[in-house]
Scaffold this motif. Structure first.
Motif, PDB file in Angstrom:
ATOM      1  N   TYR A 117      39.952  40.039  31.785  1.00 13.09           N
ATOM      2  CA  TYR A 117      41.325  39.187  31.653  1.00 13.09           C
ATOM      3  C   TYR A 117      40.938  38.258  30.399  1.00 13.09           C
ATOM      4  CZ  TYR A 117      42.551  40.773  36.412  1.00 13.09           C
ATOM      5  OH  TYR A 117      42.689  41.715  37.442  1.00 13.09           O
ATOM      6  N   GLN A 118      39.793  37.803  30.189  1.00 12.89           N
ATOM      7  CA  GLN A 118      39.866  36.545  29.282  1.00 12.89           C
ATOM      8  C   GLN A 118      39.993  37.612  27.644  1.00 12.89           C
ATOM      9  OE1 GLN A 118      39.955  33.427  29.280  1.00 12.89           O
ATOM     10  NE2 GLN A 118      40.191  33.678  27.360  1.00 12.89           N
ATOM     11  N   SER A 148      45.377  37.122  36.676  1.00 11.56           N
ATOM     12  CA  SER A 148      43.804  36.216  36.892  1.00 11.56           C
ATOM     13  C   SER A 148      44.188  35.081  37.666  1.00 11.56           C
ATOM     14  CB  SER A 148      43.612  35.675  35.362  1.00 11.56           C
ATOM     15  OG  SER A 148      44.568  34.895  34.626  1.00 11.56           O
ATOM     16  N   TYR A 305      36.529  32.106  42.146  1.00 22.67           N
ATOM     17  CA  TYR A 305      36.769  33.467  41.417  1.00 22.67           C
ATOM     18  C   TYR A 305      35.728  34.333  41.700  1.00 22.67           C
ATOM     19  CZ  TYR A 305      39.061  36.813  38.119  1.00 22.67           C
ATOM     20  OH  TYR A 305      39.538  37.745  37.699  1.00 22.67           O
TER      21      TYR A 305
END
Length: 316
Positions: A117-118, A148, A305
């Motif tokens: 995601y980043q 995310s 997470y």
């Protein structure tokens, strides 16, 4: 699907310093591309690039067109590199700029589909910088932010996407999904609040692992004839087992792989309740939006997470 634009080379586009061999390679590459022979197109454009026969403008076209062929082959990394090279040679090249924006969106979506995601957000943010008036990049970044757990950021992106494309049905579907996720997150936060473990009575201290072992030893003494050294070893082993994981029977044991915030809900927008230090063992009882719902050995609950947890059985 958003189209990538192939720069069609005409003689009037280049100066006389571009020799025939390099130009022929570009023409042949364009023809191969139009016929769907993308690998051959890459070969022709590469031959033109390394020929040394192209002036700056023609060389920028060759890089752009090879990037287009790479994009069709799904090689987004090379496509991005070629568009960037074309722009370094010709910074005002609107076609290369547009193509770079489009392929960054595509690569961002591909990265998000693998959980990166980043990196996906980095690509999509760059695409927005290149074309802030294009709703598609805002929409895709909103979708990645939803995945995310960044619902607040997703909401802001959807507002901009809606402003740019008021009638877009895909944006409407994304808005509906965001509303559902927000409602689920609010319910999860309420549940966590109502299930918070009560605080111990004044003056009470939690039972330590050593005290639990001592109590177990008193109720189940060593077998007759067991040597003191063996009994001590058994107590030491019991201590390790007691400290290895919370005693609650609910969920599967996981270990934090770094110091990480424990949040009240499944997303970075929720406040952090505590920090789970590296090596802390918790039990996972569920997962929402990529965030694992965990229980600590003191009964407290929260969300971590998933990338920051590993099963206790794995090497840590």
């Amino acid at each position: 699907m958003r189209a990538i634009v192939l720069a069609m080379l005409f003689l009037s586009w280049v100066t006389v310093t571009a020799l025939a061999g390099g130009l022929d390679d570009i023409r042949n590459g364009n023809a191969a591309y139009r016929e769907g022979r993308y690998e051959q197109a890459v070969e022709f454009f590469t031959s033109a690039i390394v020929s040394g026969e192209l002036d700056v403008e023609a060389l920028a076209i060759a890089y752009n067109n090879r990037g287009v062929a790479y994009d069709q082959l799904g090689d987004y990394d090379r496509a991005v590199a070629d568009y960037q090279e074309a722009l370094s040679l010709k910074p005002d090249d609107a076609m290369a700029r547009r193509n770079l924006r489009v392929v960054l969106v595509r690569r961002g979506v591909a990265l998000a589909n693998t959980g990166e995601y980043q990196r996906a957000l980095t690509d999509l943010s760059r695409a927005i910088e290149l074309g802030p008036d294009k709703a598609i990049a805002w929409l895709r970044r909103a979708q990645v932010r939803m995945e995310s757990g960044d619902l607040e950021g997703a909401a802001a992106d959807l507002v901009e996407a809606r402003r740019l494309a008021p009638e877009d049905e895909e944006i409407a579907r994304a808005e509906e999904r965001l509303a559902r996720l927000g409602e689920a997150a609010r319910k999860a936060a309420v549940q966590l609040t109502t299930e918070e473990a009560p605080a111990p009575a004044a003056g009470a201290e939690p039972e330590t692992a050593e005290e639990k072992v001592a109590g177990a030893s008193e109720s189940a003494p060593a077998s007759a004839g067991e040597a003191p050294k063996a009994a001590k070893a058994r107590a030491t082993e019991a201590t390790r087992e007691t400290a290895a994981a919370p005693e609650t029977g609910e969920g599967e044991p996981y270990r934090a792989i770094a110091n990480v915030n424990v949040r009240s809900g499944p997303g970075n927008s929720y406040p952090a309740r505590r920090v789970a230090t590296k090596g802390t063992v918790v039990r996972v009882v569920g997962e929402k939006l990529g965030w694992k719902e965990v229980i600590f050995d003191d009964g407290a609950r929260g969300f971590i997470y998933r990338k920051w947890l590993e099963p206790v059985g794995d090497a840590g």
